[in-house]
Design a protein around this motif. Structure first.
Motif, PDB file in Angstrom:
ATOM      1  N   UNK A  57       0.821  -1.213   0.000  1.00  0.00           N
ATOM      2  CA  UNK A  57       0.000   0.000   0.000  1.00  0.00           C
ATOM      3  C   UNK A  57       0.853   1.260   0.000  1.00  0.00           C
ATOM      4  N   UNK A  58       2.096   1.117  -0.480  1.00  0.00           N
ATOM      5  CA  UNK A  58       2.994   2.270  -0.569  1.00  0.00           C
ATOM      6  C   UNK A  58       2.980   2.813  -1.992  1.00  0.00           C
ATOM      7  N   UNK A  59       2.578   4.064  -2.127  1.00  0.00           N
ATOM      8  CA  UNK A  59       2.587   4.713  -3.440  1.00  0.00           C
ATOM      9  C   UNK A  59       4.004   5.198  -3.721  1.00  0.00           C
ATOM     10  N   UNK A  60       4.574   4.794  -4.872  1.00  0.00           N
ATOM     11  CA  UNK A  60       5.968   5.100  -5.179  1.00  0.00           C
ATOM     12  C   UNK A  60       6.049   5.916  -6.472  1.00  0.00           C
ATOM     13  N   UNK A  61       6.564   7.128  -6.344  1.00  0.00           N
ATOM     14  CA  UNK A  61       6.637   8.011  -7.507  1.00  0.00           C
ATOM     15  C   UNK A  61       7.669   7.546  -8.520  1.00  0.00           C
ATOM     16  N   UNK A  62       8.705   6.805  -8.087  1.00  0.00           N
ATOM     17  CA  UNK A  62       9.661   6.296  -9.070  1.00  0.00           C
ATOM     18  C   UNK A  62       9.012   5.237  -9.963  1.00  0.00           C
ATOM     19  N   UNK A  63       8.038   4.500  -9.426  1.00  0.00           N
ATOM     20  CA  UNK A  63       7.269   3.564 -10.243  1.00  0.00           C
ATOM     21  C   UNK A  63       6.427   4.318 -11.276  1.00  0.00           C
ATOM     22  N   UNK A  64       5.846   5.434 -10.837  1.00  0.00           N
ATOM     23  CA  UNK A  64       5.030   6.244 -11.742  1.00  0.00           C
ATOM     24  C   UNK A  64       5.890   6.742 -12.905  1.00  0.00           C
ATOM     25  N   UNK A  65       7.086   7.231 -12.579  1.00  0.00           N
ATOM     26  CA  UNK A  65       7.990   7.735 -13.614  1.00  0.00           C
ATOM     27  C   UNK A  65       8.367   6.630 -14.589  1.00  0.00           C
ATOM     28  N   UNK A  66       8.699   5.455 -14.057  1.00  0.00           N
ATOM     29  CA  UNK A  66       9.094   4.365 -14.945  1.00  0.00           C
ATOM     30  C   UNK A  66       7.941   3.944 -15.856  1.00  0.00           C
TER      31      UNK A  66
END
Length: 538
Positions: A280-289
């Protein structure tokens, strides 16, 4: 792997337990990684892992299917039925009695997807942060209420507003189902499960046509036939939301129908996916990728290209048949074989993808049928003498629903990282929504009975799909070669056996044990590009 002795295997199991109780996965270099996935937290809490065998895998899979599939099939049946009510209502006087003209009816089909498109960023975030079972129950309740209110709308602005809210409430259903499939099933099992709930499109065209046929015969001094259709399915949907709340689990880690040992088996079943289970951790590096990954935009392009014909045909399908020269009730009955072809194409495509362990070639094969159907409807004269041939062409086009769930499962199997999975799904659902917005507007009631503009554009897009599938397969091949080079650079074997695409055997328990002792990336919530052990599926 086959030469591992029982003692060596026991040592490996002990090593896994020691690593997991230490609060993280320790690689061969001694590096510590914090537990990113809640599956690893459960293993830590229980103090041990487990081994997967054909027997315990089959038992737990059966329990999962019996609990999840009836709920998911019911939800998707009602969602597609609720969307299809517009097409059925058009046959029973909706256009005439609400004084629709020009592109107004087309926009009633498009606005649902416009609302879904706008909602996708919020949906992606909620699917990471909110329990999936509760999310589905609330969504179902909300769209059931909206549909129940549609009989009160007697003009274009009122209908447009209701359809817009219907789209907002339904926006998260397909993304949530993809997330559920990734969370509960091995990659080998995903095409059949994704296909099974998407096949409800075909069931809707069969069962829904019969139900609508009966509802259309109701004589009421209060409601017109199309209003009865809206109210009937809206109230059923509201009632079904309570069933979802009670029976749909949030995740394999929090479900009540599996005991603690079976939860460990559910976790171990998914180890070979290299995709994790829940975080349940939102990760902005995942969004960028996800935003920079070429695959994301290939999925987007595939969904956009199939959804333009899908949106047009689903909205105008009943009118296309009616313009072959049939009355309203005969039109509804002739829609039943359309649903049967959809059902066979969807489940047949999923079965072939599972059997052959590939998806791209099956997608190309499925595109050939609607190409032939479009050519038939464009070339055969629309006369009473050619009704049979025209219907055959229309039924060939109806193979197209088998394409969408295979694209779903192709993307689901080739994306890892909790946030990236949700964002990638959101990106291609935006493509799907955009296509469904455009699709109905390529058909207009003024172009009846030929609908040449819509059919020519659909023909072109089915050809585009073949090109896109070929491009995607080439790119996935390139990524697999890239990961091979990365594994060699890290001192690993260049070859990884993708056991997630094979049936579970007794050998799997050795394979999963050995893999977990080495640099286990499974529960680190890594993206597919960041995980050199990830194997892409063509």
């Amino acid at each position: 792997m086959s030469g591992v002795t029982p003692k060596a295997q026991d040592d490996h199991v002990a090593s896994i337990e020691q690593v997991e109780r230490g609060g993280g996965v320790q690689g061969v270099q001694g590096a510590q990684h914090p537990p990113e996935d809640e599956a690893l937290e459960l293993i830590n809490d229980l103090g041990h892992s487990t081994l997967l065998t054909p027997e315990n895998n089959a038992r737990v899979l059966r329990q999962i299917d019996l609990r999840l599939l009836p709920v998911m099939l019911g939800i998707y049946f009602l969602q597609q039925m609720d969307k299809s009510t517009l097409s059925y209502a058009s046959v029973f006087g909706l256009i005439e009695k609400t004084h629709l003209h020009g592109l107004e009816y087309s926009w009633l089909g498009s606005v649902v997807y416009a609302a879904q498109l706008v909602s996708q960023p919020l949906v992606a975030y909620l699917l990471v942060k909110v329990p999936l079972g509760k999310f589905l129950a609330v969504s179902c309740l909300a769209w059931g209420i909206v549909l129940s209110c549609m009989p009160a709308a007697n003009n274009f602005p009122g209908l447009l507003m209701c359809r817009m809210f219907l789209g907002v409430c339904e926006a998260g259903i397909a993304p949530a189902f993809i997330a559920v499939t990734q969370m509960w099933y091995r990659r080998r099992e995903q095409p059949i499960r994704l296909g099974s709930w998407y096949a409800m499109n075909g069931v809707v065209n069969m069962v829904g046509s019969l139900i609508t046929y009966g509802l259309g015969h109701i004589n009421s001094s209060v409601f017109a036939p199309y209003q009865i259709i809206f109210l009937f399915f809206g109230l059923i949907t509201v009632g079904f939301s309570a069933f979802i709340l009670f029976f749909m689990p949030d995740s394999p880690l929090k479900c009540k129908f599996l005991n603690e040992e079976d939860k460990l088996i559910a976790i171990e079943r998914l180890r070979m996916n290299q995709q994790g289970i829940e975080s349940h951790h939102w990760k902005w590096d995942h969004v960028k990728e996800a935003a920079l990954d070429l695959k994301s935009w290939l999925w987007f392009s595939l969904m956009f290209s199939i959804s333009i014909p899908s949106g047009g045909i689903s909205t105008f399908g009943a009118l296309i048949i009616k313009n072959f020269g049939y009355d309203s009730f005969t039109t509804i009955l002739f829609n039943i074989p359309f649903g049967a072809v959809q059902l066979v194409a969807t489940m047949g495509g999923a079965w072939l993808a599972t059997k052959l362990k590939v998806k791209g070639p099956i997608l190309i094969f499925l595109c050939l049928f609607p190409i032939a159907g479009c050519v038939m409807l464009l070339q055969i004269p629309h006369t009473a003498a050619n009704r049979g041939a025209l219907l055959a062409g229309y039924y060939l086009i109806s193979v197209y629903p088998g394409i969408t769930p295979l694209v779903y499962s192709w993307s689901a199997a080739n994306t890892a990282g909790e946030t990236k999975k949700k964002v990638t799904t959101g990106i291609f659902i935006i493509g799907q929504s955009a296509g469904n917005i455009i699709g109905p507007n390529l058909y207009t009631t003024a172009e009846a009975p030929l609908y040449r503009r819509g059919l020519i554009s659909n023909l072109a897009l089915f050809c585009v799909l073949i090109v896109l599938c070929s491009m995607n397969m080439a790119y996935l091949f390139f990524l697999n070669k890239k990961h091979e080079r990365q594994r060699v650079a890290l001192g690993k074997s260049s070859t990884v056996i993708d056991a997630s695409m094979d049936a579970v055997t007794h050998q799997d328990k050795q394979n999963s044990t050995l893999q977990a002792v080495a640099e286990d990336n499974v529960f680190r919530d890594l993206t597919d590009l960041a995980n050199e052990d990830f194997v892409y599926v063509y």
